[in-house]
Design an enzyme around this catalytic site. Structure first.
Site, PDB file in Angstrom:
ATOM      1  N   ARG A   1      37.076 -54.060 108.081  1.00 41.65           N
ATOM      2  CA  ARG A   1      36.489 -54.794 106.967  1.00 41.65           C
ATOM      3  C   ARG A   1      36.875 -54.096 105.667  1.00 41.65           C
ATOM      4  O   ARG A   1      37.453 -53.013 105.686  1.00 41.65           O
ATOM      5  CB  ARG A   1      34.959 -54.904 107.108  1.00 41.65           C
ATOM      6  CG  ARG A   1      34.377 -53.610 107.584  1.00 41.65           C
ATOM      7  CD  ARG A   1      33.229 -53.026 106.864  1.00 41.65           C
ATOM      8  NE  ARG A   1      33.218 -53.152 105.469  1.00 41.65           N
ATOM      9  CZ  ARG A   1      33.699 -52.219 104.631  1.00 41.65           C
ATOM     10  NH1 ARG A   1      34.270 -51.123 105.074  1.00 41.65           N
ATOM     11  NH2 ARG A   1      33.610 -52.399 103.329  1.00 41.65           N
ATOM     12  N   GLY A   2      36.527 -54.765 104.543  1.00 43.36           N
ATOM     13  CA  GLY A   2      36.988 -54.276 103.250  1.00 43.36           C
ATOM     14  C   GLY A   2      38.306 -54.990 102.963  1.00 43.36           C
ATOM     15  O   GLY A   2      39.193 -55.023 103.827  1.00 43.36           O
ATOM     16  N   ALA A   3      38.409 -55.554 101.754  1.00 38.49           N
ATOM     17  CA  ALA A   3      39.538 -56.453 101.467  1.00 38.49           C
ATOM     18  C   ALA A   3      40.911 -55.841 101.782  1.00 38.49           C
ATOM     19  O   ALA A   3      41.704 -56.439 102.525  1.00 38.49           O
ATOM     20  CB  ALA A   3      39.440 -56.912 100.017  1.00 38.49           C
TER      21      ALA A   3
ATOM     22  N   GLN B   1      26.738 -51.429 104.853  1.00 45.30           N
ATOM     23  CA  GLN B   1      28.014 -50.719 104.684  1.00 45.30           C
ATOM     24  C   GLN B   1      27.842 -49.453 103.846  1.00 45.30           C
ATOM     25  O   GLN B   1      28.567 -48.475 104.037  1.00 45.30           O
ATOM     26  CB  GLN B   1      29.051 -51.631 104.007  1.00 45.30           C
ATOM     27  CG  GLN B   1      29.570 -52.757 104.868  1.00 45.30           C
ATOM     28  CD  GLN B   1      28.781 -54.031 104.690  1.00 45.30           C
ATOM     29  OE1 GLN B   1      27.592 -54.007 104.362  1.00 45.30           O
ATOM     30  NE2 GLN B   1      29.407 -55.168 104.903  1.00 45.30           N
TER      31      GLN B   1
ATOM     32  N   ASP C   1      36.612 -58.202  96.269  1.00 46.25           N
ATOM     33  CA  ASP C   1      37.260 -59.018  97.307  1.00 46.25           C
ATOM     34  C   ASP C   1      38.186 -60.058  96.705  1.00 46.25           C
ATOM     35  O   ASP C   1      39.139 -60.503  97.341  1.00 46.25           O
ATOM     36  CB  ASP C   1      36.204 -59.677  98.188  1.00 46.25           C
ATOM     37  CG  ASP C   1      35.592 -58.646  99.109  1.00 46.25           C
ATOM     38  OD1 ASP C   1      34.670 -57.933  98.659  1.00 46.25           O
ATOM     39  OD2 ASP C   1      36.086 -58.498 100.245  1.00 46.25           O
TER      40      ASP C   1
ATOM     41  N   ASN D   1      32.434 -59.644  95.015  1.00 47.14           N
ATOM     42  CA  ASN D   1      32.316 -58.420  95.824  1.00 47.14           C
ATOM     43  C   ASN D   1      31.050 -58.571  96.671  1.00 47.14           C
ATOM     44  O   ASN D   1      30.344 -59.588  96.588  1.00 47.14           O
ATOM     45  CB  ASN D   1      32.264 -57.180  94.920  1.00 47.14           C
ATOM     46  CG  ASN D   1      32.429 -55.887  95.714  1.00 47.14           C
ATOM     47  OD1 ASN D   1      33.369 -55.758  96.499  1.00 47.14           O
ATOM     48  ND2 ASN D   1      31.523 -54.945  95.528  1.00 47.14           N
ATOM     49  N   LYS D   2      30.780 -57.559  97.469  1.00 48.67           N
ATOM     50  CA  LYS D   2      29.650 -57.621  98.409  1.00 48.67           C
ATOM     51  C   LYS D   2      28.370 -58.104  97.738  1.00 48.67           C
ATOM     52  O   LYS D   2      28.062 -57.735  96.598  1.00 48.67           O
ATOM     53  CB  LYS D   2      29.466 -56.219  99.005  1.00 48.67           C
ATOM     54  CG  LYS D   2      28.329 -56.034  99.973  1.00 48.67           C
ATOM     55  CD  LYS D   2      28.308 -57.025 101.106  1.00 48.67           C
ATOM     56  CE  LYS D   2      29.602 -57.110 101.875  1.00 48.67           C
ATOM     57  NZ  LYS D   2      29.648 -58.286 102.801  1.00 48.67           N
TER      58      LYS D   2
HETATM   59  O1  MRU Z   1      31.968 -57.720 104.159  1.00 48.01           O
HETATM   60  P1  MRU Z   1      32.790 -56.508 103.843  1.00 48.01           P
HETATM   61  O2  MRU Z   1      32.213 -55.233 104.368  1.00 48.01           O
HETATM   62  O3  MRU Z   1      34.247 -56.679 104.221  1.00 48.01           O
HETATM   63  O4  MRU Z   1      32.747 -56.424 102.251  1.00 48.01           O
HETATM   64  C1  MRU Z   1      33.450 -55.421 101.615  1.00 48.01           C
HETATM   65  C2  MRU Z   1      33.291 -55.380 100.160  1.00 48.01           C
HETATM   66  O5  MRU Z   1      32.665 -56.212  99.539  1.00 48.01           O
HETATM   67  C3  MRU Z   1      34.069 -54.310  99.472  1.00 48.01           C
HETATM   68  O6  MRU Z   1      33.371 -53.826  98.383  1.00 48.01           O
HETATM   69  C4  MRU Z   1      35.408 -54.914  99.017  1.00 48.01           C
HETATM   70  O7  MRU Z   1      36.081 -55.500 100.094  1.00 48.01           O
HETATM   71  C5  MRU Z   1      36.268 -53.937  98.370  1.00 48.01           C
HETATM   72  S1  MRU Z   1      36.948 -52.804  99.527  1.00 48.01           S
HETATM   73  C6  MRU Z   1      37.994 -51.737  98.786  1.00 48.01           C
END
Ligand code: MRU
Length: 361
Positions: free
Chosen positions: A54-56, A204, A245, A255-256
């Site tokens: 996970r994470g973009a 997270q 994201d 973002n999250k």
């Molecule tokens: O649902 P997730 O855990 O994939 O969400 C992640 C986020 O929102 C992060 O902050 C984002 O992807 C940036 S990661 C460098």
């Protein structure tokens, strides 16, 4: 390095001996550091949907390496059939999560390889796909390092920093985006004090950011999501650093979930709110935040996950959007590998993208 020749701390990797995608299973952290090895398109899709990766940026790299792994198992010598299978599997991965643009960005780059090489044999196509996937991985490492250098120029020794969700090394291949300036500062003895929002409902911040920062020896304090106002009121926070994201061309940033609340609270207390993201997260096809599709996830993440017994009444309605959009007016700067975009973002983001193109990206 482990037995597959992979750097042990890399979140996403390719086992080049067996052509397998290797991931740190993030659903098991921090209790257990377990690697999983995937070779089938459906299992890679499932790993992305379940947030094992996970994470973009990490999703983008996993999809690129994953496409090569999957394609290397096609039982055909016919380039036309190979291409058809590739496009089908690409769509399977692309539909795994809608908000993070890095997923479709990486898959489009992989597809571009096939378009560039119309006359090639299957063997040559595979070599070209492997090369592109590894390039996407290597670029991620370098881009995060440069985000770290640019982000550090915004910070002072002994600063208090608040971050939300995990935009750390676990959300990329190495270094992270929002954590890259923190890691670099740590190396230089900046002595930051970092506050991590726990980040309901999937935690997270508590499970991943607190884990990786503490492991790196950073002064780390975990807080619940509803405590950011209090710590800012105390004067403990000098800057907020978050990931992204998808960044729209007017600077609105997905973002999250909960990020926009932190941004509003930061504005109230005069704390600068920075987004740290690679240029691959800036989406030229998205003009403004309201154009971004927000992923909605299952009710059980809110009502029962992490609890020994379900804590919410049976039958209650639940709304569980995984992301929100922070208005550009609340963002002091967007830190990329090509510099820091400042308002007005309609102009600065175009300049940053042009710089990237001039650099050959
Ligand atoms: O649902 P997730 O855990 O994939 O969400 C992640 C986020 O929102 C992060 O902050 C984002 O992807 C940036 S990661 C460098």
């Amino acid at each position: 390095m482990d037995k597959w020749g992979i750097d042990k701390t890399d979140t996403v990797a390719l086992d080049t001996q067996d052509n397998a995608l290797v991931l740190i299973d993030q659903t098991r952290l921090p209790g257990e550091i377990r690697r999983i090895r995937l070779t089938k398109v459906q299992e890679i899709r499932e790993a992305i949907c379940r947030l094992q990766v996970r994470g973009a940026p990490a999703i983008g790299v996993a999809a690129a390496l994953g496409m090569y792994v999957v394609a290397s198992r096609y039982e055909t010598g016919d380039p036309k059939v190979f291409r058809e299978k590739f496009l089908q599997d690409k769509e399977t991965l692309n539909s795994a999560r809608p908000t993070a643009v890095n997923l479709s960005w990486a898959l489009t780059r992989m597809e571009g390889v096939l378009q560039k090489e119309p006359e090639k044999s299957v063997e040559d196509l595979l070599q070209a796909l492997k090369h592109e996937a590894l390039r996407i991985r290597d670029e991620d490492i370098e881009v995060c390092r440069r985000i770290g250098e640019n982000g550090l120029t915004l910070l002072q020794p002994n600063d208090g920093i608040l971050t939300h969700c995990n935009a750390g090394r676990l959300a990329t291949v190495r270094f992270g985006t929002a954590t890259a300036p923190i890691y670099l500062g740590q190396e230089k003895g900046y002595n930051f004090r970092v506050f991590c929002d726990e980040t309901r409902p999937l935690l997270q911040g508590a499970r991943l950011t607190a884990f990786e920062l503490q492991e790196a020896g950073v002064d780390t304090t975990l807080i619940c999501d509803n405590m950011s106002g209090h710590v800012m009121q105390q004067g403990w926070i000098n800057a907020v650093l978050v990931g992204a994201d998808r960044v729209a061309m007017n600077g609105d940033t997905a973002n999250k979930i909960g990020t926009s609340v932190v941004a509003a609270v930061a504005a109230r207390f005069g704390v600068p709110f920075y987004v740290c993201a690679p240029t691959s997260t800036i989406d030229p096809a998205t003009a403004k935040g309201s154009d971004i599709r927000i992923e909605e996830r299952g009710a059980e993440e809110v009502t029962e996950l992490w609890y020994e017994t379900r804590m919410a009444p049976e039958g209650v309605k639940v709304f569980n959007p995984a992301f929100d959009v922070t208005d550009h007016s609340l963002i002091a700067g967007i830190v990329t590998e090509h510099g820091i975009a400042r308002p007005p973002y309609e102009i600065s983001l175009k300049e940053i993208l042009a710089r990237g193109q001039a650099d050959g990206q």
